[in-house]
Enzyme design. Sequence first.
Site, PDB file in Angstrom:
ATOM      1  CD  GLU B  49      85.710  65.094   7.047  1.00  0.00           C
ATOM      2  OE1 GLU B  49      85.711  66.331   7.248  1.00  0.00           O
ATOM      3  OE2 GLU B  49      86.429  64.543   6.179  1.00  0.00           O
ATOM      4  CG  PHE B 111      98.882  61.158   3.523  1.00  0.00           C
ATOM      5  CD1 PHE B 111      99.062  62.544   3.503  1.00  0.00           C
ATOM      6  CD2 PHE B 111      97.741  60.624   2.933  1.00  0.00           C
ATOM      7  CE1 PHE B 111      98.133  63.364   2.893  1.00  0.00           C
ATOM      8  CE2 PHE B 111      96.812  61.441   2.317  1.00  0.00           C
ATOM      9  CZ  PHE B 111      97.011  62.816   2.301  1.00  0.00           C
ATOM     10  CD  GLN B 112      94.037  62.057   4.514  1.00  0.00           C
ATOM     11  OE1 GLN B 112      93.534  60.966   4.298  1.00  0.00           O
ATOM     12  NE2 GLN B 112      93.507  63.186   4.054  1.00  0.00           N
ATOM     13  CE  LYS B 161      93.435  51.856   1.876  1.00  0.00           C
ATOM     14  NZ  LYS B 161      93.943  52.925   1.004  1.00  0.00           N
ATOM     15  CG  MET B 478      74.592  84.868  24.428  1.00  0.00           C
ATOM     16  SD  MET B 478      73.067  85.493  25.191  1.00  0.00           S
ATOM     17  CE  MET B 478      71.990  84.063  25.063  1.00  0.00           C
TER      18      MET B 478
END
Lengths: 177, 578
Positions: B49, B111-112, B161, B478
């Site tokens: 993502e 969940f999630q 949802k 760096m």
Amino acid sequence: MPTSPTHQTLSVLVENRSGVLARISGMFARRGFNIISLAVAPSDDERFSRINIVIDVEETSVEQITKQLFKLVHVVKITELHPSEAVERELLMATVAAGADERGRVIEVVGIFEGKIVDVGSAQLTVMLAGEPDRLDDFEDLMRPYGIVELQRTGRVALPKLDRQAAPRLRATGKAS
Amino acid sequence: MKLTGAQALIKSLEMESVEVIFGLPGGAILPAYDPLLDSPIRHILVRHEQGAGHMAEGYAHVTGRPGVAMVTSGPAATNMVTPLCDAYMDSVPMVAITGQVSRPAIGTDGFQECDTVGITRSVTKHNELVMDAADIPLLVRQAFRLATTGRPGPVLLDLPKDVLQAEADWAWPTDGEVTASLPGYRPTTKGHPRMIKEAARLISGARRPVIYAGGGILKSRAAEALRQLAERTGTPVVTTLTARGAFPDDHPLGLGMPGMHGNYTAITAMQQADLLIALGARFDDRVTGRVSSFAPEAKIVHVDIDPAELGKIRRPDVPIVGDCRLVISEIVRALAGMEQVDRSEWRSRISGWQERFPLHYDPPDPGGPLKPQYVMEVLRDSAPEGTVLVSGVGQHQMWASQYWRFTEPYTWVSSGGLGTMGFSVPAAIGAKVGRPDRTVWAVDGDGCFQMTAQELVTASSERIPVKVAILNNAYLGMVRQWQEMFYEERYSEVYLSPDLPDYVKWAEAMGCVAFRVEDPDEVQPIIEKANAIDDRPVVIDFRTDAQEKVFPMVPAGYSNDDVVVHPSQKPGGEKVVQ
């Protein structure tokens, strides 16, 4: 609570939306600005709420705080109230240990400060006082020797001082300006 | 007409002229992926993502239009936090859509589930949890309005949802309704006329003026206005890391990049200026060095659309809130008829620095390792007209910005404010999707590449032919440079190995054409081969000299007066003090 002009009150009109207080307090936390006190209530228009924020202006400029507040989409209007140009009040409630011996003296002090006794127990009194914040500080100091069991203060609310001669030096900045 | 929330979402995105969504489906966002099948909007399926977010940013950088990323709830939303913060720091217009657990489950540790609006509040310009399907069209319109106007930035919509599944009447709000729904949002675009006049007066009277052009020039599409201002007044222009391309590097007034790894002339011209005209810039610490000794004699004209930037770091003498393009045009108009002081002494001082302190690196020893700066020079000289250059973060980023010759706006995509390692591969993919007509080269470090390289699978499967040049010095370069210079060469956790992973095999496994270059003589022919491939991604593993450091350098916390130039430009490499 400091009462010198190291503080200033911002009267912030916000959209009455969930999370708006979290947005404001989160912004203060993230940018390291200090909040001295905070009072939130619905305004006369149900779409908006008014948040009175007393800020510490010793560390950060009012200007930067105000500008960062303005960037929050749900902030609609900010009025800066300098202590010398505002009427400020705060509410204090305290439960004080006041047995038979002290009760009379506690009631006397409450009377002098024009407070109220709002609850009476066998060995305690709950008292209430509304007034200028430093007056509340004085009252708190005088109650302390008796034993403060519990104390709550609301944080100050403020309105601009009214016009007597010339226009008050109130800076209200709408986003449209 | 009744639509489900999911249908309303996709239809709203179509109404906003979205042509592509970068995303990855999952449980909570599932309903939105069904109407997507019937939509003309292209969806690019990413492998992580974070990649979707940086692709949306890359797309936005080159097109000027908001990038759109869509992912599910929980871990997908947290993976989006880095790109959101990156876009927030660099004012990149972006709309992120995240799924959320159904309304009744919110707050139950479902969940999630995660508190996406809570987590992203401080890294977005605005965000909303959508609690009613009927609100979707208005909130999508608000999101695009907020992302693209005023100071641009990322906006997130969190969609439960069951809101996506619920039905509601479809109504597309008018412009006026959107404005009315945002009573606290009225960005100022026109500068104050008195301030504009004052700015013009200061500009015409300045003996040593410098235009300090920031990313806001690109955001407000003000490159042409900037050029007019510079040419009309003969004022030299520095372009910050986020403004590269806003003013041509080959222009006689172009001084290139200032700041920590800027060139000596850009840094010193700002330091000695008597007037800095800051346009869409924010006095970032990487530009100013120690603020208390930055440009001590300069008066400041500061133009920015975000009022909070004016006076945040340095108090301006003339603050102007407004859109850079509009304000610059007004300043140019106000300059008409004003006498201008003679600046020939200033220009000759500047050209003296340019002659004495050009960018410099030591040529390689015969048979010695490849110099990264040389790779950049060949890449630049072989690049087709209009090539878009994308970078990650670190030494390679500084070399890319230093050695490229930018002649056109919107040809540079980099992570400035947040400094996000791993930015370049996904951002290059987004840029190529936005400008398929352009060659897109990502210059990356080996450390950066390992963070997001898997998006090359996305590029291969979606046939997005980006090109990646890895300047592989086998180090977190760096950090290594800082440890060498400031930690007595005590190298701590910076070695990566040149051939673990095997970048060529890895790239090939991801469907790319891949090359390895160690010999300086091979640089040119291999780059030309890469330039000729336009049907799949290409990766070149350039094995470069690990000892090479980025110069000039202003050490962190030091004054810009203490710029350290290349050792060969000053015996012993001690600091140059004017």
